[in-house]
Design an enzyme around this catalytic site. Sequence first.
Site, mmCIF file in Angstrom:
data_model
loop_
_atom_site.group_PDB
_atom_site.id
_atom_site.type_symbol
_atom_site.label_atom_id
_atom_site.label_comp_id
_atom_site.label_asym_id
_atom_site.label_seq_id
_atom_site.Cartn_x
_atom_site.Cartn_y
_atom_site.Cartn_z
ATOM 1 N N ALA A 102 0.865 -1.174 0.000
ATOM 2 C CA ALA A 102 0.000 0.000 0.000
ATOM 3 C C ALA A 102 0.904 1.227 0.000
ATOM 4 O O ALA A 102 2.074 1.149 0.383
ATOM 5 C CB ALA A 102 -0.883 -0.012 1.238
ATOM 6 N N GLY A 125 0.706 -5.021 0.797
ATOM 7 C CA GLY A 125 -0.366 -5.061 -0.184
ATOM 8 C C GLY A 125 0.053 -5.683 -1.509
ATOM 9 O O GLY A 125 -0.786 -6.214 -2.236
ATOM 10 N N GLU A 168 -0.370 -9.264 -0.968
ATOM 11 C CA GLU A 168 -1.824 -9.514 -0.889
ATOM 12 C C GLU A 168 -2.459 -9.486 -2.272
ATOM 13 O O GLU A 168 -3.317 -10.318 -2.592
ATOM 14 C CB GLU A 168 -2.468 -8.476 0.038
ATOM 15 N N GLU A 207 3.972 -5.287 7.581
ATOM 16 C CA GLU A 207 3.163 -4.262 8.251
ATOM 17 C C GLU A 207 3.517 -4.090 9.722
ATOM 18 O O GLU A 207 3.410 -2.992 10.272
ATOM 19 C CB GLU A 207 1.673 -4.588 8.110
HETATM 20 N N1 CAA Z 1 4.590 3.290 -0.223
HETATM 21 C C1 CAA Z 1 5.025 4.476 -0.708
HETATM 22 N N2 CAA Z 1 6.224 4.626 -1.256
HETATM 23 C C2 CAA Z 1 7.041 3.565 -1.321
HETATM 24 C C3 CAA Z 1 6.654 2.320 -0.825
HETATM 25 C C4 CAA Z 1 5.362 2.194 -0.274
HETATM 26 N N3 CAA Z 1 4.886 1.021 0.202
HETATM 27 N N4 CAA Z 1 7.677 1.444 -1.012
HETATM 28 C C5 CAA Z 1 8.652 2.127 -1.610
HETATM 29 N N5 CAA Z 1 8.281 3.417 -1.789
HETATM 30 C C6 CAA Z 1 9.067 4.499 -2.397
HETATM 31 C C7 CAA Z 1 10.146 4.968 -1.450
HETATM 32 O O1 CAA Z 1 9.604 5.882 -0.513
HETATM 33 C C8 CAA Z 1 11.111 5.624 -2.406
HETATM 34 O O2 CAA Z 1 10.599 6.880 -2.772
HETATM 35 P P1 CAA Z 1 11.594 8.188 -2.792
HETATM 36 O O3 CAA Z 1 12.565 7.871 -3.891
HETATM 37 O O4 CAA Z 1 10.672 9.309 -3.080
HETATM 38 O O5 CAA Z 1 12.242 8.243 -1.449
HETATM 39 C C9 CAA Z 1 11.021 4.721 -3.635
HETATM 40 O O6 CAA Z 1 9.783 4.021 -3.519
HETATM 41 C C10 CAA Z 1 12.126 3.697 -3.711
HETATM 42 O O7 CAA Z 1 12.148 2.968 -2.499
HETATM 43 P P2 CAA Z 1 13.474 2.790 -1.585
HETATM 44 O O8 CAA Z 1 14.403 3.947 -1.772
HETATM 45 O O9 CAA Z 1 13.024 2.504 -0.195
HETATM 46 O O10 CAA Z 1 14.092 1.497 -2.283
HETATM 47 P P3 CAA Z 1 15.027 0.379 -1.587
HETATM 48 O O11 CAA Z 1 15.500 -0.453 -2.719
HETATM 49 O O12 CAA Z 1 16.023 1.007 -0.678
HETATM 50 O O13 CAA Z 1 14.038 -0.466 -0.653
HETATM 51 C C11 CAA Z 1 12.007 -1.667 -0.132
HETATM 52 C C12 CAA Z 1 12.989 -1.236 -1.226
HETATM 53 C C13 CAA Z 1 12.686 -2.661 0.834
HETATM 54 C C14 CAA Z 1 10.839 -2.360 -0.830
HETATM 55 C C15 CAA Z 1 11.539 -0.430 0.663
HETATM 56 O O14 CAA Z 1 11.101 0.555 -0.258
HETATM 57 C C16 CAA Z 1 10.403 -0.703 1.615
HETATM 58 O O15 CAA Z 1 10.604 -1.246 2.685
HETATM 59 N N6 CAA Z 1 9.164 -0.316 1.234
HETATM 60 C C17 CAA Z 1 7.986 -0.455 2.084
HETATM 61 C C18 CAA Z 1 7.521 -1.909 2.148
HETATM 62 C C19 CAA Z 1 6.342 -2.019 3.073
HETATM 63 O O16 CAA Z 1 6.407 -1.757 4.259
HETATM 64 N N7 CAA Z 1 5.198 -2.447 2.507
HETATM 65 C C20 CAA Z 1 3.980 -2.631 3.265
HETATM 66 C C21 CAA Z 1 3.157 -1.391 3.184
HETATM 67 S S1 CAA Z 1 1.811 -1.434 4.327
HETATM 68 C C22 CAA Z 1 0.589 -2.284 3.535
HETATM 69 O O17 CAA Z 1 0.756 -2.760 2.443
HETATM 70 C C23 CAA Z 1 -0.705 -2.364 4.291
HETATM 71 C C24 CAA Z 1 -1.675 -3.357 3.765
HETATM 72 O O18 CAA Z 1 -1.599 -4.519 4.043
HETATM 73 C C25 CAA Z 1 -2.808 -2.914 2.989
#
Ligand code: CAA
Length: 261
Positions: A67, A111, A114, A134
């Site tokens: 998400a 997500g 999911e 999450e």
């Molecule tokens: N939402 C919004 N933006 C996201 C994102 C997300 N889930 N995942 C990555 N991005 C964005 C980052 O903020 C970054 O943007 P900027 O360049 O503007 O800073 C860009 O994508 C690239 O990401 P990273 O610089 O973090 O890339 P990385 O290679 O260093 O790391 C990653 C990759 C491990 C996937 C890391 O981005 C990460 O941990 N992302 C979040 C993963 C996460 O927690 N997902 C669960 C979300 S909660 C959910 O999904 C709830 C549900 O069940 C409905």
Amino acid sequence: GKTYEHLLVSSPKPGVGLVQLNRPKALNALCTPLILELNAALRNYQADKSIGAIVLTGSERAFAAGADIKEMKDLTFSTAYGNDFIENWSELVTFLKKPLIVAVNGYALGGGCELAMMGDIIYAGPKAVFGQPEIKLGTIPGGGGSQRLTRAIGKSRAMEIILTGDNISAKQAGEWGLAAKVFDTPEATVDAALSTAEKIASYSQIAVKACKEVVNKSQELGIRDGVDFERRIFHGLFGSKDQTVGMTAFADKKKPEWMNE
Ligand code: CAA
């Protein structure tokens, strides 16, 4: 075809629709506009008689990183509950009666995992990474992860993954049955998904629809009711033209010419 802001849509093989998530700057994070486009694209394919199966994929780096955390950050309970936040995510599991094959390369987190699990078959690339992180954000899976991951890999493994936020590698996803198959390269993963979709699209679309319906019922019903349901649908297919087409072609040693009736 129609153009989208966050999707690329094409039909690279006969009978096959391909939807590619295309929001590279956010690793295909599933913001509301993307989900609305995805539902629209899949609804178009559902309505398109020339399409028999659909492939959903992302990029080499990310299927979808979850998400959109930036969109969720300031949500309140009353806004989330009041507006049924992410209710529209799972629309596809009800309106999409055609098989959806999900080719996962890179991150399928939160997500993203999911969404992949809402598909019918998952193919994983060598660097696919699944997980429900999450817990690290102070919350829980909200798109069905606690239910679908548990059904896919079993309670003990799902509990460990969801409570620790640890990732599942492609190899592990294959061994645990989360992914049907694991491939050597990202291209091979998408190609295999397209070939499987093409094969499915070549069969009677009536029988294909019934196959998906009965397998999905196994996730809802106990064994006795599930087998009863299957038997009803099986008997019902003796009312289809394609049952006659298929069995007559076998008896005559000919290739069936499906009528999709
Ligand atoms: N939402 C919004 N933006 C996201 C994102 C997300 N889930 N995942 C990555 N991005 C964005 C980052 O903020 C970054 O943007 P900027 O360049 O503007 O800073 C860009 O994508 C690239 O990401 P990273 O610089 O973090 O890339 P990385 O290679 O260093 O790391 C990653 C990759 C491990 C996937 C890391 O981005 C990460 O941990 N992302 C979040 C993963 C996460 O927690 N997902 C669960 C979300 S909660 C959910 O999904 C709830 C549900 O069940 C409905």
